[in-house]
Design an enzyme around this catalytic site. Structure first.
Site, short mmCIF file in Angstrom:
data_model
loop_
_atom_site.label_atom_id
_atom_site.label_comp_id
_atom_site.label_asym_id
_atom_site.label_seq_id
_atom_site.Cartn_x
_atom_site.Cartn_y
_atom_site.Cartn_z
N SER A 1 -7.22 -6.80 8.13
CA SER A 1 -6.44 -5.58 8.19
C SER A 1 -5.76 -5.58 9.55
O SER A 1 -6.42 -5.69 10.58
CB SER A 1 -7.38 -4.38 8.04
OG SER A 1 -6.68 -3.19 8.30
N ARG B 1 0.23 6.21 17.21
CA ARG B 1 0.08 7.22 16.17
C ARG B 1 0.71 8.56 16.51
O ARG B 1 1.32 9.20 15.66
CB ARG B 1 -1.40 7.40 15.82
CG ARG B 1 -2.09 6.13 15.31
CD ARG B 1 -1.21 5.32 14.43
NE ARG B 1 -1.92 4.26 13.71
CZ ARG B 1 -1.30 3.34 12.99
NH1 ARG B 1 0.04 3.35 12.91
NH2 ARG B 1 -1.97 2.42 12.35
N ASP C 1 0.82 -1.21 0.00
CA ASP C 1 0.00 0.00 0.00
C ASP C 1 0.85 1.26 0.00
O ASP C 1 0.65 2.17 -0.81
CB ASP C 1 -0.92 0.04 1.23
CG ASP C 1 -1.98 -1.05 1.18
OD1 ASP C 1 -1.86 -1.99 0.38
OD2 ASP C 1 -2.94 -0.95 1.95
N ASP D 1 -7.17 6.34 12.40
CA ASP D 1 -5.75 6.64 12.32
C ASP D 1 -5.46 7.91 11.54
O ASP D 1 -4.56 8.67 11.89
CB ASP D 1 -5.01 5.45 11.73
CG ASP D 1 -4.95 4.30 12.72
OD1 ASP D 1 -4.92 4.58 13.93
OD2 ASP D 1 -4.93 3.13 12.30
#
Lengths: 407, 407, 407, 407
Positions: free
Chosen positions: B180, B96, B16, B125
């Site tokens: 995921s 994050r 990705d 996110d």
């Protein structure tokens, strides 16, 4: 003191409260009404009748309150996912207001002007009994013998019992547990003895309601719990009364090593104390209730409940079940449960309560929106940019003003 | 758009973000800086270098941030016993802000005017990356390709990759997980696939970090955790760095079947989503931290923390780590930990984390006062009567005024 | 865009919303329904009919919502003593959800698939209208012209109006206030113009609803307000409808220089803005409501309300009137008001609202207990010693453990 | 009791505490240390020396604590915009912890083992003195004569005074106020007498520190207050010490009829009581502090403070200044004030405190963004659409699920 005419005593039939009967007769020269309740503590309550009669009691109340206890006290509390200090499921706390209520109601019925109980002056239970009683009947008088008398050791109690012809079950008194215990349909608790050192691991022999995880079956048990308005109404599809639900969950949970707890808690009277608890059914209930809420509650409602919960838990722990603020919070909590309907599937295995499925016709879980696959336009990802931008605005303005978040 | 000169991309080296590199080059004609961090996700980060170089990237940042991650993010969060919605340990959320911080710092270092990331427009996110970046560098631009492009399926992504000479690890792409996933030293998460039906139990084969309770050893493991100022600094007496503590707790916990979680959570962007998490070390940490606090924290401080916790958890979940309100709360939380020192002994067994002992030279557990035995006058039981009377006064006045608590 | 068939527009009859009518016709080629409400803004609403007709509108809704506004929105809000950021009485915020509700209801009635309003993209009102509409009718479409068009200055608006034959009241347009204003029965607000500098004092000429304290009468006005369940039902013994109560309080308050406010507030969209407000009746209401609560509410109920109030105020300010969490809080607040009955006597004098008396048959003020004189044993002062001792216990244990509160 | 050797008494020099001196000598046969503090109550403290000496006291402490009082107690409290129950500025409450601290420190210095005070058993002050003393010196003994003796009326007190040769200022005793009063630099309070009927308006003659709004000047007074870190450091540009700031604000405020309050409050000991207060300077401070915060505080920080305030106020009111939880909250509050710098301009007029301007180099008020005029692209109005859409998402999903917000 001498002006007390009649007192309703929370009477277990055990040594301590039997001594209290005699002591009240001696000290207050008053008539005594005994009240013994089956709250699911697992002991016969009927034998209390003969013991009371043997001491000359005429008004004897013996009641099975298990359904009322679970329906009107345990279940409402679990609707809030209530935990005190992150751990304790409030098993003792939640039984006291029901006893307080019945003591007051019996006082009203029998024309008594006082109540009495066997809780010590160091614990929370005295507070819970008495706050409840004062709130429900403001003119009531309270006699708490443990705060008054000098029978402060087991030896002096036994001596008093023998001297005053109190029927003692010596067999039972002999195998007296080294712990101070309390039990009802929600839990059994242990305090005192070796537990007074918080570094000492509790002995396996102490636990009474559950097998250890080690001894639990090697194969998991699956159950389905059906919720209506936040309460469990059926297990594996079989509709059951509240007390039956909890009884059955205790059996299943206890058999799978579920619900033991060993903690240090902060008492309302100001000290820390160590307590060990077995709450098999309650532990299952809590986990399952959170699961059914997770798909049926609105996010902000869930968060509001979570923020109010510690306060609500403290109210119950501290004895304020019968207070206007608890009632207001209860109203909000109950109202929040109107859509909390559905089924939760659990896997129980050696101490673990594992949620493996939840479904509801009131589910707010919308796969069309959350899916990682094509959502057919149900959600416009571009909206997120504006959402983030405006949420960030105040922080950007501050940073532009020279405010640094990093030191 | 065309005015972006240089963008720092959070680059994993996977398909990705490799496609994003190329897409940014195509769409924005800008220079790209890649940033790849080792946060303990359990995959090599160094291979990302060759992949980036193959796509013509010159500025390549590859960093081991594990110690900083645990010391400055994970541990501070655990000081608050932080849980989102009663269950989630915030494993993804807490990583994050560190990435956001490094993206901004690297942008400052390299003169970049934008950052980019591979988070979708439906998740949390994106919010966490971007709120952090805007808060730390208010003029930064953000490129979120998933909110812009039309490569919305795996097939289109793969096609784009082949067409634009993006190096794909076909072996890996072939055995692509149906979920995921996200991993760092605190946890690994799974979303999507069959999990999109909340009634479906997750498959045993999904879990990667822990054995099942069934497969865990039949004999319990005991460990002692030493706390200083609320953080674990030693395991079984051996002093360890923060990241080493967490790594070791993950190993021990994972081996004992600890830390699996299957839940439905409420995203900040407004939808519910199913997530499964493995947090072996964090699960142990939380339980142990509560235990050491139980003997060292003042009651009202503990309750204040408990009441603030849900808000603090939401701040982290929603991406407000870098906000003035989180920093203020952190200051209060950190200050509360000054006496949170001592040792907690745990028994780990087939998914269970059981506290069996706690001790501290800062202990507020005072046996002389709480004892059921003779306390030598340390506590005057008669005080309780006045305590209860005045706490009941307002309710007695109300009852005298005719207000009934019972319907 | 082109798929919108019919849109309900919140139409004031003024220049801006008249331009919107035409612009919607031009841009969306859709049918338009106008909705004009009398919320007590002090301007005739009937003239909007002719203007709408002149632009070809067939479905014209003109409604007097004053009673509903005060009864179902203003009064419920005042039951919580609601103030945003310590100052703002939420006069604009509380009118929006009623408009949102009627827009949706009219859309349902007329088969419209969209609503539209004249709020800008920078303010809170767009959020309040749209959150309400989405919550009540999730599939509704919203057209917010100020976020779409390029008529961003008064000049371009006027030009568009002339060019597209929009009836302009030039006399009125000429004497256009330099402020952006909003009015309803609760308040009138002023923003923009010279107020954009928070250091500039607002001009006396700006204020429209109240005389200045300087110009107010030199003799005080006394009024008695009668409360039932937290709402004012009579002034000086005369029973009045909700809207009449507020209308009359506005007159009395305005005449006595009461209710002006000049503040800087934090908008939900992330910026600070200066606003000036006149809320004569509301200012009186708030003070009186607190006074009647002071003798009728339980202490802990009052404190619970005070702690929840800021969150409740933010919900209203941010546009979440139509949300499940606001409804839950409202339920709690309303339930708390069941005993909030009685009379408050106020002295109004040159901007001051002074409580000079309160009485209630539900009063919890018990002189027998609080008196400095002999209380005949109603309160036992000795109880206080135990009360203090146990409340101090945790702190004494901590101090004994060596924890110093003084640095 | 007889084991008390030396007691430090909070001694005002008035009749009550003079009787206490003698009574302590009689009852406890112990040495007495008197402590008299100037907290700005407006009476000479030096005369207390001769009175104490006349009763044989050797250790006499007379101290001017005004600067410490304002700097370390009043100002920190105002940083939180602290108000108890929506009205009360905590003037009495905030002085008690300073007295408690000095009593303990003097006990340490002089080797005393007890403290004593003249507060009754019905009020809050006993709690505040004693909680503070216990928290700071856990082994201290407390003698509260009003809870012990039988001198419960003014007559018995006077008789005791005459009989035991206590110097009475008959002139003063004769013109004794009909109210129970307390004063310090922050306020003067009135309780008792005719105030015990909450329906009775207080007499104009009662008030001592302020003129009535009616008597205040017909021309407004303007002042500029300069803030640094949340505290006023200068008036009209003149730098002043904390006590001088408050003294001067009292003068200006009192002269303008500012700061009178008449309320019914809930005491910690469980009853309601009527109190009248004059807090001229504090009333100005509060309004000005909110104004400077309005342009310098982040929104979420401001809201966090607002939500914590009622709890913080209750802590102070209830006597928990010296508690770990108050100290933690104070840390958060103080940290929040680092940017609260700037100038507020106020107009004072007949009881009104009107903010007419605020400015700060730390201002977050950004006209470029909030302006109604062209903002040159500083704010993208289109962002608002996404912001609203995602904030509405959860409510739209619920409505789609059939949940109706309207009944």
């Amino acid at each position: 003191m001498s002006d007390i005419k009649k007192v309703v005593l929370a009477y277990s039939g055990g040594l301590d409260t039997s001594v209290i009967v005699r002591w009240l007769q001696d000290q207050y020269q008053c008539e005594i009404v005994t009240f013994t309740a089956d709250l699911g503590q697992g002991e016969e309550v009927e034998p209390a009748r003969a013991k009371a009669q043997a001491m000359g009691i005429k008004d004897i109340f013996i009641e099975d309150l298990r359904e009322e206890f679970v329906r009107d006290f345990v279940f409402p509390m679990f609707r809030a996912n209530t935990i005190y200090e992150g751990e304790y499921l409030l098993g003792t706390s939640i039984a006291r207001p029901l006893i307080a209520k019945r003591l007051v109601e019996i006082a009203n019925e029998t024309g008594a002007d006082a109540i009495s109980h066997g809780a010590t002056g160091k614990g929370n239970d005295q507070v819970r009994f008495e706050l409840g009683a004062y709130a429900l009947k403001p003119g009531i008088k309270v006699i708490a013998p443990w705060r008054e008398w000098d029978l402060t050791s087991r030896e002096t109690l036994m001596a008093y019992a023998q001297q005053r012809d109190i029927p003692i079950d010596f067999a039972k008194a002999g195998k007296k547990s080294p712990y101070s215990m309390d039990a009802n349909l929600l839990h059994i608790s242990y305090e005192g003895g070796v537990l007074e050192d918080p570094w000492t691991e509790c002995e396996e022999s102490m636990w009474r309601w559950s097998v250890s995880p080690e001894k639990a079956p090697d194969v998991a048990t699956y159950i389905d719990l059906t919720f209506e308005n936040g309460d469990v109404v059926a297990i594996d599809g079989e509709r059951l009364s509240p007390a039956t639900v909890l009884t059955k969950l205790n059996q299943i949970g206890g058999a799978n090593g579920i619900g033991r707890l060993d903690l240090v808690e902060n008492r309302y009277v100001g000290m820390k104390s160590r307590g060990c608890y077995e709450t098999p059914g309650g532990t299952i209930l809590l986990k399952a209730h959170r699961a059914i809420e997770s798909i049926t509650l609105d996010r902000e409602v869930a968060h509001l409940k979570d923020e109010l919960m510690p306060r609500y838990a403290s109210l119950i722990y501290n004895g304020y079940w019968w207070s206007p603020e608890r009632l207001l919070l209860q109203g909000l909590i109950d109202e929040s449960q109107v859509h909390v309907n559905g089924v939760v599937r659990l896997k129980l295995y050696k101490g673990n309560v594992i949620v493996v499925g939840r479904q509801s016709s009131n589910s707010l879980f919308d796969t069309r929106i959350s899916t990682f696959e094509d959502d057919g336009g149900a959600y416009n990802q571009a909206d997120a940019a504006g959402f983030i931008k405006l949420n960030a605005l105040r922080m950007r303005i501050a940073a532009n003003n020279g405010r640094a978040l990093l030191k």
